[in-house]
Design a protein around this motif. Sequence first.
Motif, PDB file in Angstrom:
ATOM      1  N   THR A 213       0.321   8.150   4.428  1.00  0.00           N
ATOM      2  CA  THR A 213      -0.707   7.395   3.704  1.00  0.00           C
ATOM      3  C   THR A 213      -0.849   7.925   2.282  1.00  0.00           C
ATOM      4  O   THR A 213      -0.799   9.134   2.044  1.00  0.00           O
ATOM      5  N   ILE A 214      -1.060   7.023   1.338  1.00  0.00           N
ATOM      6  CA  ILE A 214      -1.408   7.385  -0.033  1.00  0.00           C
ATOM      7  C   ILE A 214      -2.733   6.719  -0.361  1.00  0.00           C
ATOM      8  O   ILE A 214      -2.861   5.497  -0.251  1.00  0.00           O
ATOM      9  N   ILE A 215      -3.733   7.512  -0.741  1.00  0.00           N
ATOM     10  CA  ILE A 215      -5.058   7.003  -1.077  1.00  0.00           C
ATOM     11  C   ILE A 215      -5.383   7.407  -2.508  1.00  0.00           C
ATOM     12  O   ILE A 215      -5.223   8.567  -2.892  1.00  0.00           O
ATOM     13  N   GLY A 216      -5.847   6.459  -3.289  1.00  0.00           N
ATOM     14  CA  GLY A 216      -6.163   6.718  -4.690  1.00  0.00           C
ATOM     15  C   GLY A 216      -7.530   7.355  -4.870  1.00  0.00           C
ATOM     16  O   GLY A 216      -8.104   7.946  -3.947  1.00  0.00           O
ATOM     17  N   ASP A 217      -8.080   7.221  -6.082  1.00  0.00           N
ATOM     18  CA  ASP A 217      -9.363   7.827  -6.429  1.00  0.00           C
ATOM     19  C   ASP A 217     -10.524   6.898  -6.062  1.00  0.00           C
ATOM     20  O   ASP A 217     -10.381   5.668  -6.050  1.00  0.00           O
ATOM     21  N   ASN A 218     -11.667   7.519  -5.796  1.00  0.00           N
ATOM     22  CA  ASN A 218     -12.921   6.784  -5.580  1.00  0.00           C
ATOM     23  C   ASN A 218     -12.827   5.799  -4.416  1.00  0.00           C
ATOM     24  O   ASN A 218     -13.276   4.648  -4.514  1.00  0.00           O
ATOM     25  N   VAL A 219     -12.255   6.241  -3.318  1.00  0.00           N
ATOM     26  CA  VAL A 219     -12.129   5.404  -2.128  1.00  0.00           C
ATOM     27  C   VAL A 219     -13.206   5.806  -1.125  1.00  0.00           C
ATOM     28  O   VAL A 219     -13.476   6.991  -0.917  1.00  0.00           O
ATOM     29  N   LYS A 220     -13.808   4.799  -0.494  1.00  0.00           N
ATOM     30  CA  LYS A 220     -14.875   5.012   0.488  1.00  0.00           C
ATOM     31  C   LYS A 220     -14.456   4.368   1.804  1.00  0.00           C
ATOM     32  O   LYS A 220     -14.067   3.198   1.827  1.00  0.00           O
ATOM     33  N   VAL A 221     -14.557   5.136   2.889  1.00  0.00           N
ATOM     34  CA  VAL A 221     -14.096   4.678   4.198  1.00  0.00           C
ATOM     35  C   VAL A 221     -15.210   4.909   5.215  1.00  0.00           C
ATOM     36  O   VAL A 221     -15.826   5.977   5.240  1.00  0.00           O
ATOM     37  N   TYR A 222     -15.440   3.926   6.059  1.00  0.00           N
ATOM     38  CA  TYR A 222     -16.467   4.032   7.092  1.00  0.00           C
ATOM     39  C   TYR A 222     -15.855   4.391   8.449  1.00  0.00           C
ATOM     40  O   TYR A 222     -14.627   4.394   8.622  1.00  0.00           O
ATOM     41  N   GLN A 223     -16.721   4.640   9.419  1.00  0.00           N
ATOM     42  CA  GLN A 223     -16.301   5.106  10.740  1.00  0.00           C
ATOM     43  C   GLN A 223     -15.353   4.113  11.424  1.00  0.00           C
ATOM     44  O   GLN A 223     -15.443   2.912  11.241  1.00  0.00           O
ATOM     45  N   GLY A 224     -14.450   4.676  12.216  1.00  0.00           N
ATOM     46  CA  GLY A 224     -13.579   3.853  13.039  1.00  0.00           C
ATOM     47  C   GLY A 224     -12.394   3.239  12.320  1.00  0.00           C
ATOM     48  O   GLY A 224     -11.622   2.484  12.930  1.00  0.00           O
ATOM     49  N   VAL A 225     -12.213   3.535  11.046  1.00  0.00           N
ATOM     50  CA  VAL A 225     -11.096   2.952  10.284  1.00  0.00           C
ATOM     51  C   VAL A 225      -9.784   3.634  10.666  1.00  0.00           C
ATOM     52  O   VAL A 225      -9.713   4.853  10.781  1.00  0.00           O
ATOM     53  N   THR A 226      -8.749   2.824  10.830  1.00  0.00           N
ATOM     54  CA  THR A 226      -7.398   3.341  11.056  1.00  0.00           C
ATOM     55  C   THR A 226      -6.506   2.948   9.885  1.00  0.00           C
ATOM     56  O   THR A 226      -6.393   1.762   9.564  1.00  0.00           O
ATOM     57  N   ILE A 227      -5.912   3.947   9.264  1.00  0.00           N
ATOM     58  CA  ILE A 227      -4.879   3.700   8.235  1.00  0.00           C
ATOM     59  C   ILE A 227      -3.607   4.250   8.848  1.00  0.00           C
ATOM     60  O   ILE A 227      -3.317   5.448   8.780  1.00  0.00           O
ATOM     61  N   GLY A 228      -2.858   3.352   9.516  1.00  0.00           N
ATOM     62  CA  GLY A 228      -1.809   3.824  10.404  1.00  0.00           C
ATOM     63  C   GLY A 228      -0.492   3.092  10.259  1.00  0.00           C
ATOM     64  O   GLY A 228      -0.289   2.279   9.358  1.00  0.00           O
ATOM     65  N   ALA A 229       0.399   3.381  11.198  1.00  0.00           N
ATOM     66  CA  ALA A 229       1.737   2.782  11.225  1.00  0.00           C
ATOM     67  C   ALA A 229       1.717   1.514  12.069  1.00  0.00           C
ATOM     68  O   ALA A 229       0.934   1.385  13.018  1.00  0.00           O
ATOM     69  N   LEU A 230       2.601   0.582  11.732  1.00  0.00           N
ATOM     70  CA  LEU A 230       2.727  -0.628  12.537  1.00  0.00           C
ATOM     71  C   LEU A 230       3.274  -0.320  13.920  1.00  0.00           C
ATOM     72  O   LEU A 230       2.850  -0.882  14.917  1.00  0.00           O
ATOM     73  N   SER A 231       4.239   0.593  13.986  1.00  0.00           N
ATOM     74  CA  SER A 231       4.846   0.960  15.258  1.00  0.00           C
ATOM     75  C   SER A 231       5.474   2.337  15.136  1.00  0.00           C
ATOM     76  O   SER A 231       6.003   2.690  14.084  1.00  0.00           O
ATOM     77  N   THR A 232       5.409   3.115  16.209  1.00  0.00           N
ATOM     78  CA  THR A 232       6.080   4.419  16.232  1.00  0.00           C
ATOM     79  C   THR A 232       7.145   4.450  17.321  1.00  0.00           C
ATOM     80  O   THR A 232       7.576   5.517  17.746  1.00  0.00           O
ATOM     81  N   ARG A 233       7.589   3.261  17.748  1.00  0.00           N
ATOM     82  CA  ARG A 233       8.564   3.217  18.837  1.00  0.00           C
ATOM     83  C   ARG A 233       9.899   3.853  18.451  1.00  0.00           C
ATOM     84  O   ARG A 233      10.674   4.247  19.303  1.00  0.00           O
ATOM     85  N   GLY A 234      10.155   3.936  17.146  1.00  0.00           N
ATOM     86  CA  GLY A 234      11.401   4.563  16.704  1.00  0.00           C
ATOM     87  C   GLY A 234      11.388   6.075  16.822  1.00  0.00           C
ATOM     88  O   GLY A 234      12.422   6.719  16.653  1.00  0.00           O
ATOM     89  N   GLY A 235      10.200   6.654  17.094  1.00  0.00           N
ATOM     90  CA  GLY A 235      10.099   8.093  17.303  1.00  0.00           C
ATOM     91  C   GLY A 235      10.605   8.901  16.120  1.00  0.00           C
ATOM     92  O   GLY A 235      10.302   8.609  14.952  1.00  0.00           O
ATOM     93  N   GLN A 236      11.410   9.938  16.400  1.00  0.00           N
ATOM     94  CA  GLN A 236      11.891  10.858  15.370  1.00  0.00           C
ATOM     95  C   GLN A 236      12.795  10.179  14.341  1.00  0.00           C
ATOM     96  O   GLN A 236      12.983  10.700  13.239  1.00  0.00           O
ATOM     97  N   LYS A 237      13.343   9.015  14.659  1.00  0.00           N
ATOM     98  CA  LYS A 237      14.177   8.295  13.688  1.00  0.00           C
ATOM     99  C   LYS A 237      13.363   7.828  12.482  1.00  0.00           C
ATOM    100  O   LYS A 237      13.915   7.542  11.417  1.00  0.00           O
TER     101      LYS A 237
END
Length: 321
Positions: A213-237
């Motif tokens: 994740t890359i987050i810039g300046d002056n960002v506000k985030v509330y509870q329960g937010v996910t900044i995540g991957a679409l899928s991790t099925r590729g694992g270590q690849k």
Amino acid sequence: MKNMLNDEIISLVDDILEDYERKRRIDTDEIFSQPDKAVINEILSNLQQIIFRGYYRNQHYRIYTAKNNLSMLLEDILFNLSKQIMLVLQGSAEEKEESSVDALEEKAYDICIAFLSRIPKLRESLEMDAQAAYDGDPAASGIEEIIFSYPGFYAIFVYRIAHELQLLRVPLIPRMMTEIAHSATGIDIHPGATIGRSFFMDHGTGIVIGETTIIGDNVKVYQGVTIGALSTRGGQKLKSKKRHPTIEDNVTIYSNASILGGETVIGRNTVIGGNTFITKSVPPDTSVSIASPELIYRYGNHQEKEKLDGLQQDESGDWVI
């Protein structure tokens, strides 16, 4: 009864010892060559005392001048952190092949000195985070309340320390640190994430921020937010690939929103409404919300439906909640 119990314990001991002999990764007996979570926690506590002078103190220290107190804290951190770094470097296959024990000790010491030299920079960043929390939360009575009691602030404090160690290529310890914060606050920030200045997590519980994740300046985030991957099925690849979103400056993300994917960019000055699910980029100066839900009220045999008007925006463009 006592003899029967002893016999059962002896049998169990024999069975488990036999299982240890399978020589799997979980069967190591090198107890004293692994990093110590309790020591890592103590290091974080000592860093709190240095970074937030006057807010935290160790009652075991009886020397009251600022210089002597600071010297003792730095000596403690240097001794303990360099030892822990040495242990994880010894466990690294790459380091084992390329470096002698003396070389690893010197490298661990140099990393510690480099890290400690960044404390003024860390203090500047955390002051801005605390101010962002105060400015963004009308419930805050002052900076002191934020430093002492806000889980989001503790999580960003630990993240910023762990991130500096991550940049210095320290294995394992940065993740141990952020997992200590995760356990204490329910906020999961990977130390590899890049987070800009004046970052505020309001309430905080349940926030997840992934490694790339890359987050810039002056960002506000509330509870329960996910900044995540679409899928991790590729694992270590998928290792070292950009799997998580980019959030540009001055973005507000309301509760339980999910923003996913390494190509997803949320443009500056954007407001993301609660419960949204976003997998593609959003241009700057945009407000995103889901359709207003319909509520159903049942009173005995009588039923009424009500379409909510939805959240309203105030003059600044933020959603009123």
